[in-house]
Structure formats: structure tokens, C-alpha cells
Motif scaffolding. Structure first.
Motif, PDB file in Angstrom:
ATOM      1  N   VAL A  10       0.862  -1.183   0.000  1.00  0.00           N
ATOM      2  CA  VAL A  10       0.000   0.000   0.000  1.00  0.00           C
ATOM      3  C   VAL A  10       0.898   1.231   0.000  1.00  0.00           C
ATOM      4  O   VAL A  10       1.746   1.385   0.872  1.00  0.00           O
ATOM      5  N   GLU A  11       0.707   2.070  -0.994  1.00  0.00           N
ATOM      6  CA  GLU A  11       1.390   3.357  -1.047  1.00  0.00           C
ATOM      7  C   GLU A  11       0.364   4.424  -0.697  1.00  0.00           C
ATOM      8  O   GLU A  11      -0.676   4.539  -1.349  1.00  0.00           O
ATOM      9  N   VAL A  12       0.649   5.174   0.340  1.00  0.00           N
ATOM     10  CA  VAL A  12      -0.251   6.201   0.843  1.00  0.00           C
ATOM     11  C   VAL A  12       0.177   7.556   0.290  1.00  0.00           C
ATOM     12  O   VAL A  12       1.356   7.909   0.338  1.00  0.00           O
ATOM     13  N   LYS A  13      -0.798   8.285  -0.221  1.00  0.00           N
ATOM     14  CA  LYS A  13      -0.550   9.636  -0.722  1.00  0.00           C
ATOM     15  C   LYS A  13      -1.536  10.606  -0.085  1.00  0.00           C
ATOM     16  O   LYS A  13      -2.621  10.228   0.351  1.00  0.00           O
ATOM     17  N   ALA A  14      -1.141  11.859  -0.025  1.00  0.00           N
ATOM     18  CA  ALA A  14      -2.014  12.950   0.407  1.00  0.00           C
ATOM     19  C   ALA A  14      -1.693  14.125  -0.513  1.00  0.00           C
ATOM     20  O   ALA A  14      -1.078  15.104  -0.120  1.00  0.00           O
ATOM     21  N   THR A  15      -2.106  13.989  -1.748  1.00  0.00           N
ATOM     22  CA  THR A  15      -1.757  14.937  -2.790  1.00  0.00           C
ATOM     23  C   THR A  15      -3.007  15.395  -3.537  1.00  0.00           C
ATOM     24  O   THR A  15      -4.072  14.789  -3.393  1.00  0.00           O
ATOM     25  N   GLU A  16      -2.875  16.446  -4.313  1.00  0.00           N
ATOM     26  CA  GLU A  16      -4.023  16.987  -5.038  1.00  0.00           C
ATOM     27  C   GLU A  16      -4.636  15.946  -5.967  1.00  0.00           C
ATOM     28  O   GLU A  16      -5.850  15.846  -6.091  1.00  0.00           O
ATOM     29  N   SER A  17      -3.789  15.165  -6.633  1.00  0.00           N
ATOM     30  CA  SER A  17      -4.281  14.100  -7.504  1.00  0.00           C
ATOM     31  C   SER A  17      -3.180  13.063  -7.700  1.00  0.00           C
ATOM     32  O   SER A  17      -1.994  13.367  -7.548  1.00  0.00           O
ATOM     33  N   LEU A  18      -3.588  11.859  -8.024  1.00  0.00           N
ATOM     34  CA  LEU A  18      -2.615  10.820  -8.334  1.00  0.00           C
ATOM     35  C   LEU A  18      -2.060  11.066  -9.727  1.00  0.00           C
ATOM     36  O   LEU A  18      -2.802  11.416 -10.652  1.00  0.00           O
ATOM     37  N   LEU A  19      -0.765  10.907  -9.859  1.00  0.00           N
ATOM     38  CA  LEU A  19      -0.081  11.149 -11.122  1.00  0.00           C
ATOM     39  C   LEU A  19       0.500   9.849 -11.663  1.00  0.00           C
ATOM     40  O   LEU A  19       0.691   8.890 -10.904  1.00  0.00           O
ATOM     41  N   PRO A  20       0.828   9.803 -12.941  1.00  0.00           N
ATOM     42  CA  PRO A  20       1.453   8.606 -13.508  1.00  0.00           C
ATOM     43  C   PRO A  20       2.729   8.188 -12.762  1.00  0.00           C
ATOM     44  O   PRO A  20       3.011   6.994 -12.646  1.00  0.00           O
ATOM     45  N   ILE A  21       3.476   9.129 -12.201  1.00  0.00           N
ATOM     46  CA  ILE A  21       4.696   8.786 -11.468  1.00  0.00           C
ATOM     47  C   ILE A  21       4.372   7.985 -10.205  1.00  0.00           C
ATOM     48  O   ILE A  21       5.136   7.124  -9.791  1.00  0.00           O
ATOM     49  N   HIS A  22       3.220   8.253  -9.592  1.00  0.00           N
ATOM     50  CA  HIS A  22       2.808   7.489  -8.413  1.00  0.00           C
ATOM     51  C   HIS A  22       2.500   6.042  -8.797  1.00  0.00           C
ATOM     52  O   HIS A  22       2.856   5.111  -8.077  1.00  0.00           O
ATOM     53  N   GLU A  23       1.849   5.869  -9.939  1.00  0.00           N
ATOM     54  CA  GLU A  23       1.558   4.529 -10.432  1.00  0.00           C
ATOM     55  C   GLU A  23       2.850   3.798 -10.787  1.00  0.00           C
ATOM     56  O   GLU A  23       3.008   2.618 -10.467  1.00  0.00           O
ATOM     57  N   ALA A  24       3.777   4.497 -11.431  1.00  0.00           N
ATOM     58  CA  ALA A  24       5.065   3.895 -11.781  1.00  0.00           C
ATOM     59  C   ALA A  24       5.824   3.467 -10.520  1.00  0.00           C
ATOM     60  O   ALA A  24       6.453   2.406 -10.493  1.00  0.00           O
ATOM     61  N   GLN A  25       5.763   4.290  -9.483  1.00  0.00           N
ATOM     62  CA  GLN A  25       6.418   3.969  -8.216  1.00  0.00           C
ATOM     63  C   GLN A  25       5.860   2.664  -7.646  1.00  0.00           C
ATOM     64  O   GLN A  25       6.612   1.768  -7.265  1.00  0.00           O
ATOM     65  N   LEU A  26       4.545   2.540  -7.608  1.00  0.00           N
ATOM     66  CA  LEU A  26       3.942   1.337  -7.064  1.00  0.00           C
ATOM     67  C   LEU A  26       4.292   0.118  -7.917  1.00  0.00           C
ATOM     68  O   LEU A  26       4.612  -0.948  -7.380  1.00  0.00           O
ATOM     69  N   LEU A  27       4.266   0.258  -9.216  1.00  0.00           N
ATOM     70  CA  LEU A  27       4.604  -0.876 -10.088  1.00  0.00           C
ATOM     71  C   LEU A  27       6.035  -1.353  -9.874  1.00  0.00           C
ATOM     72  O   LEU A  27       6.298  -2.561  -9.828  1.00  0.00           O
ATOM     73  N   ILE A  28       6.975  -0.434  -9.733  1.00  0.00           N
ATOM     74  CA  ILE A  28       8.365  -0.850  -9.516  1.00  0.00           C
ATOM     75  C   ILE A  28       8.523  -1.478  -8.140  1.00  0.00           C
ATOM     76  O   ILE A  28       9.281  -2.430  -7.965  1.00  0.00           O
ATOM     77  N   TYR A  29       7.805  -0.986  -7.148  1.00  0.00           N
ATOM     78  CA  TYR A  29       7.836  -1.598  -5.819  1.00  0.00           C
ATOM     79  C   TYR A  29       7.295  -3.027  -5.869  1.00  0.00           C
ATOM     80  O   TYR A  29       7.864  -3.932  -5.246  1.00  0.00           O
ATOM     81  N   LEU A  30       6.219  -3.242  -6.616  1.00  0.00           N
ATOM     82  CA  LEU A  30       5.683  -4.595  -6.769  1.00  0.00           C
ATOM     83  C   LEU A  30       6.711  -5.513  -7.412  1.00  0.00           C
ATOM     84  O   LEU A  30       6.912  -6.650  -6.977  1.00  0.00           O
ATOM     85  N   LYS A  31       7.365  -5.007  -8.420  1.00  0.00           N
ATOM     86  CA  LYS A  31       8.383  -5.804  -9.123  1.00  0.00           C
ATOM     87  C   LYS A  31       9.565  -6.108  -8.207  1.00  0.00           C
ATOM     88  O   LYS A  31       9.990  -7.262  -8.092  1.00  0.00           O
ATOM     89  N   LEU A  32      10.109  -5.094  -7.544  1.00  0.00           N
ATOM     90  CA  LEU A  32      11.271  -5.295  -6.669  1.00  0.00           C
ATOM     91  C   LEU A  32      10.962  -6.212  -5.498  1.00  0.00           C
ATOM     92  O   LEU A  32      11.823  -6.960  -5.042  1.00  0.00           O
ATOM     93  N   ALA A  33       9.723  -6.160  -5.000  1.00  0.00           N
ATOM     94  CA  ALA A  33       9.334  -6.943  -3.831  1.00  0.00           C
ATOM     95  C   ALA A  33       8.726  -8.295  -4.196  1.00  0.00           C
ATOM     96  O   ALA A  33       8.392  -9.076  -3.305  1.00  0.00           O
ATOM     97  N   ASN A  34       8.589  -8.578  -5.485  1.00  0.00           N
ATOM     98  CA  ASN A  34       7.969  -9.830  -5.932  1.00  0.00           C
ATOM     99  C   ASN A  34       6.569 -10.011  -5.358  1.00  0.00           C
ATOM    100  O   ASN A  34       6.224 -11.075  -4.853  1.00  0.00           O
ATOM    101  N   LYS A  35       5.779  -8.952  -5.416  1.00  0.00           N
ATOM    102  CA  LYS A  35       4.396  -8.990  -4.943  1.00  0.00           C
ATOM    103  C   LYS A  35       3.462  -8.802  -6.127  1.00  0.00           C
ATOM    104  O   LYS A  35       3.810  -8.157  -7.117  1.00  0.00           O
ATOM    105  N   GLN A  36       2.261  -9.349  -6.015  1.00  0.00           N
ATOM    106  CA  GLN A  36       1.291  -9.292  -7.109  1.00  0.00           C
ATOM    107  C   GLN A  36       0.382  -8.080  -7.063  1.00  0.00           C
ATOM    108  O   GLN A  36      -0.010  -7.566  -8.102  1.00  0.00           O
TER     109      GLN A  36
END
Length: 137
Positions: free
Chosen positions: A88-114
Motif C-alpha cells: 500500500v502506497e499512501v498519498k495525500a496529494t491533489e491528484s494521483l499522477l502517472p509517477i505514483h503509479e510507476a512507483q507502485l509498479l516498480i515496488y511490486l516488481k522489486l518486492a515480488n508482490k502481485q
């Protein structure tokens, strides 16, 4: 330190159930606090809410990068790791941006999580601040 070695694929039903419990807790936190606070506040409160429900939630989990066969602490931290299954990536920002999605995707990959949840608490209605992302192992 959490073990991020490849693991067996979780059943969809198991991940969906845990994901729903996590989102239920996020809705409770958002209803109690409303938007406008720091990310860390929502992170702490979400972790507390999950723990109350006997769901394992670990905050600020170190996520090493493996480079040339060596684990390197490059400063990456997962906001919440739920039952060692969902990021779970927690944000408190005006809106979610593509960089936030990219961050979560790379974390899933690095952590071997689905499964990962990107939750932005700085919205009037939390349903507009949730992005569910899947990484195929």
C-alpha cells in the motif's frame, strides 16, 4: 528485514479479500480524519486500523534494489506491507499522477508482490483516490 524472494502466487480470492479489508480500513480512516493531513498521519492510522482487525501491517519496509547480484539499500521504503502480500502506497496529494503509479509498479516488481493499492487520502470522496494495480510474477 522482510524477505522479498519469489514466492508462490497468491490465490485471487485470498488477495481480493485482503484487499477489501484494507480498503474498508482506509475508508474508516478517511471518514474519521477527512482530507488535509500529512501522508504519515494516514499511514499511521491505517496501520493502526488494520492491526485492530488482526491484520498484519508493517510500516516503512525497506526495499532493497538488487544490482549485479548485490542487495543495495537505495532508500526505497514501502509505506505499508499488508500480511506480506499487498503493498500500500499512501498519498495525500491533489491528484494521483502517472509517477505514483510507476512507483507502485516498480515496488511490486522489486518486492515480488502481485497486488498493490495506491491510496490518496487528500480527496473529498476516497473512492476517487484509489488505484488497484497488479504485477504478474
Amino acid at each position: 528485514m522482510t524477505d522479498f524472494s519469489p514466492q508462490r502466487t497468491q490465490s485471487s480470492a485470498e488477495l481480493n479479500q485482503l484487499s477489501q479489508k484494507t480498503l474498508d480500513a482506509a475508508f474508516r480512516v478517511h471518514s474519521a480524519l477527512d482530507p488535509g493531513l500529512l501522508e504519515s498521519t494516514y499511514e499511521h492510522c491505517l496501520c493502526y486500523e488494520l492491526t485492530k482487525k488482526n491484520i498484519s501491517a508493517t510500516r516503512q519496509v525497506q526495499l532493497p534494489v538488487v544490482y549485479d547480484g548485490t542487495k543495495i539499500d537505495a532508500g526505497y521504503r514501502i509505506d505499508l506491507l499488508i500480511e506480506d502480500k499487498i503493498i500500500v502506497e499512501v498519498k495525500a496529494t491533489e491528484s494521483l499522477l502517472p509517477i505514483h503509479e510507476a512507483q507502485l509498479l516498480i515496488y511490486l516488481k522489486l518486492a515480488n508482490k502481485q497486488l498493490g493499492l495506491l491510496i490518496n487520502f487528500n480527496v473529498r470522496s476516497l473512492k476517487h483516490g484509489i488505484k488497484r494495480m497488479v504485477h504478474d510474477l
